[in-house]
Design an enzyme around this catalytic site. Structure first.
Site, PDB file in Angstrom:
ATOM      1  N   LYS A 207       0.802  -1.169  -0.028  1.00 32.42           N
ATOM      2  CA  LYS A 207      -0.026  -0.190   0.163  1.00 32.42           C
ATOM      3  C   LYS A 207       0.884   1.209   0.024  1.00 32.42           C
ATOM      4  O   LYS A 207       0.729   2.223  -0.764  1.00 32.42           O
ATOM      5  CB  LYS A 207      -1.001  -0.076   1.496  1.00 32.42           C
ATOM      6  CG  LYS A 207      -2.030   0.983   1.277  1.00 32.42           C
ATOM      7  CD  LYS A 207      -2.981   1.008   2.389  1.00 32.42           C
ATOM      8  CE  LYS A 207      -3.461   2.070   2.877  1.00 32.42           C
ATOM      9  NZ  LYS A 207      -4.758   1.919   3.801  1.00 32.42           N
ATOM     10  N   GLU A 213      10.631  -4.986   4.567  1.00 26.27           N
ATOM     11  CA  GLU A 213      10.789  -6.089   4.102  1.00 26.27           C
ATOM     12  C   GLU A 213      10.385  -6.466   2.533  1.00 26.27           C
ATOM     13  O   GLU A 213      10.873  -6.964   1.862  1.00 26.27           O
ATOM     14  CB  GLU A 213       9.453  -7.225   4.721  1.00 26.27           C
ATOM     15  CG  GLU A 213       9.824  -7.145   6.351  1.00 26.27           C
ATOM     16  CD  GLU A 213       9.260  -6.012   7.112  1.00 26.27           C
ATOM     17  OE1 GLU A 213       8.906  -4.970   6.718  1.00 26.27           O
ATOM     18  OE2 GLU A 213       9.185  -6.435   8.572  1.00 26.27           O
ATOM     19  N   GLY A 268      -5.243  -2.270   5.235  1.00 34.27           N
ATOM     20  CA  GLY A 268      -4.290  -3.256   4.759  1.00 34.27           C
ATOM     21  C   GLY A 268      -4.966  -4.624   5.055  1.00 34.27           C
ATOM     22  O   GLY A 268      -5.009  -5.350   3.849  1.00 34.27           O
ATOM     23  N   ARG A 269      -5.379  -4.965   5.878  1.00 35.94           N
ATOM     24  CA  ARG A 269      -6.062  -6.358   6.355  1.00 35.94           C
ATOM     25  C   ARG A 269      -7.299  -6.569   5.758  1.00 35.94           C
ATOM     26  O   ARG A 269      -7.973  -7.462   5.888  1.00 35.94           O
ATOM     27  CB  ARG A 269      -5.961  -6.512   7.949  1.00 35.94           C
ATOM     28  CG  ARG A 269      -6.619  -5.549   8.703  1.00 35.94           C
ATOM     29  CD  ARG A 269      -6.055  -5.636  10.263  1.00 35.94           C
ATOM     30  NE  ARG A 269      -6.912  -4.366  11.000  1.00 35.94           N
ATOM     31  CZ  ARG A 269      -6.213  -3.362  11.011  1.00 35.94           C
ATOM     32  NH1 ARG A 269      -5.331  -3.105  10.292  1.00 35.94           N
ATOM     33  NH2 ARG A 269      -6.629  -2.367  11.903  1.00 35.94           N
ATOM     34  N   GLU A 354      -4.937  -7.467  14.890  1.00 33.52           N
ATOM     35  CA  GLU A 354      -4.775  -6.066  14.599  1.00 33.52           C
ATOM     36  C   GLU A 354      -5.633  -5.037  14.687  1.00 33.52           C
ATOM     37  O   GLU A 354      -5.555  -3.848  14.851  1.00 33.52           O
ATOM     38  CB  GLU A 354      -3.755  -6.236  13.213  1.00 33.52           C
ATOM     39  CG  GLU A 354      -2.912  -5.075  12.933  1.00 33.52           C
ATOM     40  CD  GLU A 354      -2.211  -5.184  11.550  1.00 33.52           C
ATOM     41  OE1 GLU A 354      -0.800  -5.515  11.560  1.00 33.52           O
ATOM     42  OE2 GLU A 354      -2.674  -5.132  10.547  1.00 33.52           O
ATOM     43  N   HIS A 385      -5.223 -34.545  17.529  1.00 36.43           N
ATOM     44  CA  HIS A 385      -3.916 -35.304  17.898  1.00 36.43           C
ATOM     45  C   HIS A 385      -2.932 -34.549  18.398  1.00 36.43           C
ATOM     46  O   HIS A 385      -1.470 -35.199  18.775  1.00 36.43           O
ATOM     47  CB  HIS A 385      -3.591 -36.143  16.705  1.00 36.43           C
ATOM     48  CG  HIS A 385      -4.453 -37.073  15.972  1.00 36.43           C
ATOM     49  ND1 HIS A 385      -4.773 -38.489  16.509  1.00 36.43           N
ATOM     50  CD2 HIS A 385      -5.637 -36.696  15.322  1.00 36.43           C
ATOM     51  CE1 HIS A 385      -5.765 -38.584  15.831  1.00 36.43           C
ATOM     52  NE2 HIS A 385      -6.333 -37.840  15.218  1.00 36.43           N
ATOM     53  N   LYS A 505       8.731  -0.968  14.010  1.00 35.67           N
ATOM     54  CA  LYS A 505       9.644  -0.675  12.728  1.00 35.67           C
ATOM     55  C   LYS A 505      10.400   0.527  12.996  1.00 35.67           C
ATOM     56  O   LYS A 505      11.520   0.520  12.458  1.00 35.67           O
ATOM     57  CB  LYS A 505       8.347  -0.058  11.749  1.00 35.67           C
ATOM     58  CG  LYS A 505       7.495  -1.202  11.123  1.00 35.67           C
ATOM     59  CD  LYS A 505       6.620  -0.460  10.042  1.00 35.67           C
ATOM     60  CE  LYS A 505       5.787  -1.296   9.746  1.00 35.67           C
ATOM     61  NZ  LYS A 505       4.570  -0.779   8.402  1.00 35.67           N
TER      62      LYS A 505
HETATM   63  C1  G6Q Z   1      -2.529  -4.132   7.825  1.00 32.92           C
HETATM   64  C2  G6Q Z   1      -1.573  -3.374   8.539  1.00 32.92           C
HETATM   65  C3  G6Q Z   1      -0.059  -4.126   7.892  1.00 32.92           C
HETATM   66  C4  G6Q Z   1       0.329  -3.843   6.398  1.00 32.92           C
HETATM   67  C5  G6Q Z   1       1.687  -4.360   6.273  1.00 32.92           C
HETATM   68  C6  G6Q Z   1       2.184  -4.081   4.807  1.00 32.92           C
HETATM   69  O1  G6Q Z   1      -3.645  -3.578   8.034  1.00 32.92           O
HETATM   70  O2  G6Q Z   1      -1.552  -2.014   8.051  1.00 32.92           O
HETATM   71  O3  G6Q Z   1      -0.135  -5.440   8.101  1.00 32.92           O
HETATM   72  O4  G6Q Z   1      -0.462  -4.453   5.742  1.00 32.92           O
HETATM   73  O5  G6Q Z   1       2.527  -3.540   7.158  1.00 32.92           O
HETATM   74  O6  G6Q Z   1       1.919  -2.575   4.631  1.00 32.92           O
HETATM   75  P1  G6Q Z   1       2.209  -2.207   3.146  1.00 32.92           P
HETATM   76  O7  G6Q Z   1       1.232  -2.890   2.003  1.00 32.92           O
HETATM   77  O8  G6Q Z   1       2.194  -0.785   2.978  1.00 32.92           O
HETATM   78  O9  G6Q Z   1       3.640  -2.658   2.488  1.00 32.92           O
END
Ligand code: G6Q
Length: 538
Positions: A207, A213, A268-269, A354, A385, A505
């Site tokens: 986003k 990463e 994001g989620r 989250e 199990h 972060k």
């Molecule tokens: C989700 C969070 C988080 C995010 C990641 C990746 O709701 O905001 O999990 O999706 O940190 O972020 P980017 O899509 O910006 O790389």
């Protein structure tokens, strides 16, 4: 006056009621009422929710619905659907519902209908996926694409990875999907070793396009491709981006023509319905992807319009509040008796924790009641199990969701009935337990009696669906998304921000240069000591 919901009459009434119900065993509730299943199950949107094996009565529901009324839940649902800025700390709408708004009714953000842009991006995704799937899109050396590699993390990984895995039965025969998220080079390195650069398409999903990463993995993948194909121009045929950040995408070296856009009102989620779903679309095709969106849309309509007492996400949300805040249950298990949903627990960990793993209200006031439970789980039979011992005879109250498909994706004889028998057996046994009397009759040398008694009274929801089609999966995910919203409203929490992700972060950004330049830091005795130790061992 304190504005916390825990200071309301509705909350106090539930507390009093809980003291009474805590003494009641589920098997007695069933013995007293042979209509419990009929009373406490709802069928809607292709799902059956049986919530009768929960520690509740009709009175409990009335009291929980009073709490919902006290929090103005119905108004909040309307505000969500109308595109109001329900994410107050970031001053944003939360419009995942617009991404699957198959009715196309206008949805306004700041007075502007978002639907034309949503439809335009979906159409662009459709054209692109069709050209990749048909083989018309060629790699730099003229070969059709065979491997789709999504590079992203968190919301840009877990949703698409879970859905792609779940819908394996619908995959294009030529295409193989991979998801790279971890910054540990092992993840990317092991995957690259399996790939042919000539037939690989990378989707860089971020986003913000600044996530450490993802950017590091993307840079390494880009370098690998250029090294293998011997020309920087190859990038245009093998890299596309999904992002809200056009400038960063261009700076990375991806042509904005190969960028699929989404917007700041997509969290994001909650983003797998947007262009973040591109890997899903590539693997299952447009017809199936539209079915997936349609399933979610059906659940959205249900959530928006059905009375709260029969509303699936509302019921599941309120029952969750009942256990977390009143029974003080600290965890909630997700147990899919459907192997295709093996990644569902990990996906829901993010969605739920989250969103709700917070201890202040939307106004910033500290809560005085437990909120989000710890979400965990694993596919049903395997867990039996392993950790189910604790569910049956441990000391914790652990509410659980059992997800059960009537038909499987495979027709190997005998398997599906074995799955179903186990799912039904477990919820029955968890609820009934086994009394000392029954245990004595059943077997047991007397001296072992206490080891073989099961107290039962473990609550479960059972969610039953016909088969895990794209449509059904869409409804299931939307159900959990809205359940989270309901709980956010009940607890007074904003489920759409995630400030808790920030701190780590920021600290990592100060430690990385110290590692790169072999410098010492002044964090704390332990961290500084660990850093010195690592420096010494290098
Ligand atoms: C989700 C969070 C988080 C995010 C990641 C990746 O709701 O905001 O999990 O999706 O940190 O972020 P980017 O899509 O910006 O790389």
């Amino acid at each position: 006056m304190n504005s916390l919901i825990s200071h309301s009459v509705a909350w106090a009434d539930i507390k009093t009621h809980q003291h009474y119900l805590a003494q009641v065993h589920l098997r007695d509730l069933f013995a007293l009422d042979n209509q419990r299943f009929e009373k406490f199950s709802v069928e809607a949107c292709g799902l059956l929710l049986d919530y009768s094996k929960n520690r509740l009565t009709s009175d409990t529901l009335v009291l929980l619905l009073n709490l919902a009324a006290e929090t103005n839940l119905q108004d909040w649902i309307s505000r969500l659907f109308q595109g109001e800025k329900v994410n107050n700390t970031e001053q944003r709408a939360a419009l995942h519902i617009a991404l699957r708004n198959r009715s196309n009714r206008p949805i306004l953000v700041d007075g502007k209908d978002v639907m034309p842009n949503v439809n335009a991006v979906l159409a662009k995704m459709g054209q692109f996926s069709e050209s990749v799937r048909s083989g018309a899109w060629r790699g730099y050396t003229g070969k059709p694409i065979e491997s789709i590699v999504n590079i992203g993390i968190g919301g840009s990984d877990l949703g698409p990875a879970m859905v792609t895995r779940a819908l394996k039965a619908y995959h294009h025969a030529r295409l193989q999907g991979y998801f790279i998220s971890n910054v540990d080079g092992t993840h990317l390195g092991e995957t690259l070793a399996k790939l042919n650069p000539e037939t690989t398409l990378f989707i860089i999903a971020s986003k913000t396009f600044t996530t450490q990463e993802t950017i590091l993995n993307a840079q390494s993948a880009r370098q690998w491709l250029i090294d293998k194909l011997g020309d920087e121009k190859a990038v245009a045929k093998h890299f596309v981006a999904v992002s809200t950040a056009r400038q960063q995408v261009t700076e990375f070296g991806i042509d904005p023509a190969n960028m699929f856009e989404f917007w700041d009102w997509v969290g994001g989620r909650y983003s797998l319905w947007s262009a973040i779903g591109l890997p899903i679309l590539l693997m299952i095709g447009m017809d199936n992807f539209e079915q997936f969106l349609a399933g979610a849309h059906e659940l959205d309509k249900h959530f928006e319009t059905v009375p709260l007492a029969e509303n699936l996400p509302v019921l599941m949300g309120l029952i969750g509040v009942w256990y977390s805040s009143f029974f003080k249950a600290t965890t909630h298990a997700i147990l899919p008796y459907d192997y295709s949903l093996e990644l569902l627990p990990a996906y829901l960990q993010q969605l739920v924790m989250e969103s709700l793993g917070k201890s202040v209200t939307r106004e910033g006031e500290r809560v005085d009641y437990p909120t989000c439970p710890i979400i965990w789980g694993a596919p049903g039979n395997n867990g039996q199990h392993a950790f189910y011992q604790l569910l049956h005879q441990g000391t914790h109250l652990i509410p659980a969701d059992f997800l059960v498909a009537i038909e499987s994706q495979h027709d190997l004889p005998g398997h599906q009935n074995a799955v179903l028998s186990n799912a039904l057996a477990q919820t029955h046994a968890l609820m009934m337990g086994r009394t000392p009397e029954k245990t004595r009759d059943a077997l047991a040398p007397m001296e072992q009696l206490s080891h073989r008694v099961f107290s039962g009274n473990q609550p479960t929801n059972t969610l039953v669906y016909q088969k895990l089609t794209p449509h059904v999966l869409g409804t299931l995910i939307a159900l959990y998304e809205h359940k989270v919203f309901v709980q956010g409203i009940c607890w007074g929490i904003n489920p759409f921000d995630q400030w808790g992700v920030e701190l780590g972060k920021q600290v990592a950004n100060t430690l990385l240069p110290a590692l790169n330049n072999k410098q010492e830091t002044k964090h704390d005795g332990s961290t500084d000591g660990l850093l010195r130790y690592i420096h010494r061992r290098r």
